[in-house]
Scaffold this motif. Structure first.
Motif, PDB file in Angstrom:
ATOM      1  N   MET A  45       0.631  -0.895  -0.022  1.00 49.36           N
ATOM      2  CA  MET A  45      -0.627  -0.268   0.217  1.00 49.36           C
ATOM      3  C   MET A  45       1.332   1.257  -0.429  1.00 49.36           C
ATOM      4  O   MET A  45       0.623   2.104  -0.577  1.00 49.36           O
ATOM      5  CB  MET A  45      -0.772   0.298   1.079  1.00 49.36           C
ATOM      6  N   ARG A  46       2.011   1.044   0.794  1.00 48.08           N
ATOM      7  CA  ARG A  46       2.853   2.629   0.326  1.00 48.08           C
ATOM      8  C   ARG A  46       3.294   2.678  -0.733  1.00 48.08           C
ATOM      9  O   ARG A  46       3.549   3.958  -1.114  1.00 48.08           O
ATOM     10  CB  ARG A  46       4.135   1.849   1.402  1.00 48.08           C
ATOM     11  N   PHE A  47       3.717   1.809  -1.357  1.00 46.30           N
ATOM     12  CA  PHE A  47       3.805   1.918  -3.517  1.00 46.30           C
ATOM     13  C   PHE A  47       2.718   3.204  -3.262  1.00 46.30           C
ATOM     14  O   PHE A  47       3.107   4.283  -4.291  1.00 46.30           O
ATOM     15  CB  PHE A  47       4.057   0.967  -4.058  1.00 46.30           C
ATOM     16  N   LEU A  48       1.096   2.955  -3.026  1.00 47.71           N
ATOM     17  CA  LEU A  48       0.347   3.375  -3.974  1.00 47.71           C
ATOM     18  C   LEU A  48       0.186   5.097  -3.394  1.00 47.71           C
ATOM     19  O   LEU A  48      -0.140   6.481  -3.794  1.00 47.71           O
ATOM     20  CB  LEU A  48      -1.398   3.541  -3.675  1.00 47.71           C
ATOM     21  N   GLU A  49       1.104   5.093  -1.897  1.00 51.28           N
ATOM     22  CA  GLU A  49       1.390   6.351  -1.081  1.00 51.28           C
ATOM     23  C   GLU A  49       2.219   6.954  -1.743  1.00 51.28           C
ATOM     24  O   GLU A  49       1.851   8.214  -1.966  1.00 51.28           O
ATOM     25  CB  GLU A  49       0.844   6.511   0.344  1.00 51.28           C
ATOM     26  N   VAL A  50       2.868   6.398  -1.840  1.00 53.21           N
ATOM     27  CA  VAL A  50       4.502   7.246  -2.209  1.00 53.21           C
ATOM     28  C   VAL A  50       4.951   7.495  -3.789  1.00 53.21           C
ATOM     29  O   VAL A  50       4.336   8.790  -4.574  1.00 53.21           O
ATOM     30  CB  VAL A  50       5.633   6.558  -2.200  1.00 53.21           C
ATOM     31  N   ALA A  51       4.533   6.774  -5.351  1.00 53.25           N
ATOM     32  CA  ALA A  51       4.361   6.287  -6.220  1.00 53.25           C
ATOM     33  C   ALA A  51       2.707   6.784  -6.592  1.00 53.25           C
ATOM     34  O   ALA A  51       3.034   7.590  -8.023  1.00 53.25           O
ATOM     35  CB  ALA A  51       4.825   5.192  -7.112  1.00 53.25           C
ATOM     36  N   GLY A  52       2.022   6.420  -5.969  1.00 52.89           N
ATOM     37  CA  GLY A  52       0.710   7.286  -6.539  1.00 52.89           C
ATOM     38  C   GLY A  52      -0.010   5.924  -7.852  1.00 52.89           C
ATOM     39  O   GLY A  52       0.740   5.090  -7.829  1.00 52.89           O
ATOM     40  N   PRO A  53      -0.975   6.043  -7.890  1.00 49.47           N
ATOM     41  CA  PRO A  53      -2.554   4.355  -8.354  1.00 49.47           C
ATOM     42  C   PRO A  53      -2.078   4.958  -9.394  1.00 49.47           C
ATOM     43  O   PRO A  53      -1.715   4.674 -10.816  1.00 49.47           O
ATOM     44  CB  PRO A  53      -3.737   4.879  -8.278  1.00 49.47           C
ATOM     45  N   GLU A  54      -1.232   6.005  -9.963  1.00 49.69           N
ATOM     46  CA  GLU A  54      -0.893   5.906 -11.476  1.00 49.69           C
ATOM     47  C   GLU A  54       0.128   4.914 -12.617  1.00 49.69           C
ATOM     48  O   GLU A  54       0.379   4.223 -13.461  1.00 49.69           O
ATOM     49  CB  GLU A  54      -0.694   7.855 -12.044  1.00 49.69           C
ATOM     50  N   LYS A  55       1.238   5.098 -11.347  1.00 47.76           N
ATOM     51  CA  LYS A  55       1.713   4.353 -11.268  1.00 47.76           C
ATOM     52  C   LYS A  55       1.660   2.823 -11.541  1.00 47.76           C
ATOM     53  O   LYS A  55       2.601   1.963 -12.193  1.00 47.76           O
ATOM     54  CB  LYS A  55       3.642   4.784 -10.438  1.00 47.76           C
ATOM     55  N   ALA A  56       1.099   2.581 -10.536  1.00 43.32           N
ATOM     56  CA  ALA A  56       0.778   1.269 -10.910  1.00 43.32           C
ATOM     57  C   ALA A  56      -0.344   0.716 -11.610  1.00 43.32           C
ATOM     58  O   ALA A  56       0.283  -0.240 -12.336  1.00 43.32           O
ATOM     59  CB  ALA A  56       0.012   1.111  -9.348  1.00 43.32           C
ATOM     60  N   HIS A  57      -1.504   1.805 -12.355  1.00 41.17           N
ATOM     61  CA  HIS A  57      -1.423   1.288 -13.170  1.00 41.17           C
ATOM     62  C   HIS A  57      -0.930   1.713 -14.794  1.00 41.17           C
ATOM     63  O   HIS A  57      -1.060   0.501 -15.192  1.00 41.17           O
ATOM     64  CB  HIS A  57      -2.930   2.620 -13.487  1.00 41.17           C
ATOM     65  N   ASP A  58       0.628   2.120 -14.948  1.00 41.19           N
ATOM     66  CA  ASP A  58       1.504   2.136 -15.357  1.00 41.19           C
ATOM     67  C   ASP A  58       2.499   0.617 -15.354  1.00 41.19           C
ATOM     68  O   ASP A  58       2.522   0.280 -17.236  1.00 41.19           O
ATOM     69  CB  ASP A  58       2.640   3.470 -15.323  1.00 41.19           C
ATOM     70  N   LEU A  59       2.530   0.635 -14.298  1.00 44.26           N
ATOM     71  CA  LEU A  59       2.645  -0.869 -14.114  1.00 44.26           C
ATOM     72  C   LEU A  59       2.044  -2.605 -14.906  1.00 44.26           C
ATOM     73  O   LEU A  59       2.757  -2.774 -16.526  1.00 44.26           O
ATOM     74  CB  LEU A  59       2.955  -0.886 -12.802  1.00 44.26           C
ATOM     75  N   ALA A  60       0.750  -2.030 -14.396  1.00 47.25           N
ATOM     76  CA  ALA A  60      -0.352  -3.241 -15.124  1.00 47.25           C
ATOM     77  C   ALA A  60       0.010  -2.874 -16.559  1.00 47.25           C
ATOM     78  O   ALA A  60       0.077  -4.164 -17.394  1.00 47.25           O
ATOM     79  CB  ALA A  60      -1.413  -3.118 -14.558  1.00 47.25           C
TER      80      ALA A  60
END
Length: 334
Positions: free
Chosen positions: A151-166
């Protein structure tokens, strides 16, 4: 609307339960087909988790050693070799009395590599690849690639980066289906912990429970998630992107065409946990569930969890199709 429940819902009382974002792709191919791209897929994941200060520190691969091993340069080299080059040819060509034929058919996978982050305990970063057994007649099972972000990845890098990874992973993988969204991760003792989570799972429908084995999916979809990837066969069966767009009217839902006749359905800019006590029932998720119901994996009785009745597990499995519970309070009341 709150995006994520407070960590106290799970982690404070159950430290062996982690909250993560999980990205999963089901691949209708043997290891040999995807081997040429697995090293690049791993590199992409490593590049992304570096943005949140993450790294992978230990590994599991029973064909290297039965014990967890540190990712020293020597072990890294062996792991990457296992990913890049499958060890086994078709099982049809093996002597059925041989050691490897008996071992492979008993464990029911070709290669299974798990790489984790953290020192003494897992920290929520994980890369996993499990390949189906290679038979001359293609199996109905899928190989599975899965990665997680804490969860801290979403807090630090943001959900946009998680979307980009997927999406970066999807661009390179020949998937049948895939998804990304909020998920629970059990460091150990899943069967004992699940009965303690009944209230939380009912309250926060956006949290998923990960599948633990390969699936005989046969043009089925593994639930509704924040990001939903459809491969060519599944997209054609549903009727294409135009059919999706004509039926999905929620303002936060988007349907994106991907290369190779594939599609990505995004249910908003960030993954949501929901909170049924506050009336947060995730309507975009429910709308997609109603559309895709004919292709959703049906509830199977053998999936009943320890400590749950069959009806309780079935209701959770169909949580976006069942009527939501009445809210205890109105979030607009402050």
């Amino acid at each position: 609307m709150s995006k994520y429940p407070s960590h106290q819902h799970f982690a404070a009382s159950l430290p062996r339960v982690q909250l993560v974002m999980r990205v999963v792709f089901y691949l209708p191919h043997d290891h040999a087909v995807v081997a040429p791209i697995l090293r690049r897929v791993l590199d992409i994941y490593l590049d992304f988790i570096g943005l949140g200060g993450g790294s992978l520190t230990s590994g599991e691969d029973s064909d290297i050693t039965e014990d967890t091993f540190p990712l020293t340069p020597e072990f890294w080299e062996e792991v990457q070799r296992h990913l890049a080059k499958p060890r086994f040819e078709y099982l049809d060509d093996m002597d059925q009395d041989s050691y490897w034929f008996r071992r492979l058919t008993k464990r029911n996978f070709d290669t299974w590599v798990i790489l984790k982050g953290g020192d003494s305990e897992p920290d929520g970063y994980e890369f996993s690849f499990e390949s189906r057994l290679p038979w001359r007649e293609p199996s109905s099972e899928y190989s599975v690639l899965s990665v997680t972000l804490p969860m801290r990845f979403l807090e630090v890098a943001g959900p946009e980066k998680a979307h980009d990874l997927a999406q970066s992973l999807a661009d390179r993988l020949p998937f049948a289906t895939g998804h990304a969204g909020l998920s629970l991760s059990f460091t150990r003792g899943k069967s004992k912990l699940l009965p303690l989570l009944k209230d939380q799972l009912a309250r926060h429908p956006g949290w998923a429970i990960p599948v633990t084995r390969l699936w005989h999916q046969e043009k089925r979809i593994d639930g509704i998630h924040w990001l939903n990837f459809l491969g060519p066969a599944m997209l054609e069966t549903i009727g294409g992107t135009q059919a999706l767009r004509s039926h999905l009217r929620h303002p936060e839902t988007t349907v994106q065409e991907l290369t190779g006749g594939r599609a990505l359905i995004s249910l908003g800019p960030a993954p949501l946990a929901g909170d049924t006590k506050l009336g947060e029932t995730l309507p975009a998720y429910r709308e997609l569930a109603r559309l895709l119901e004919p292709w959703l994996l049906p509830f199977a009785r053998f999936n009943t969890w320890d400590g749950y009745t069959e009806e309780e597990t079935r209701h959770w499995w169909r949580r976006f199709l069942e009527p939501p519970p009445a809210p205890v309070s109105n979030p607009l009341d402050g």
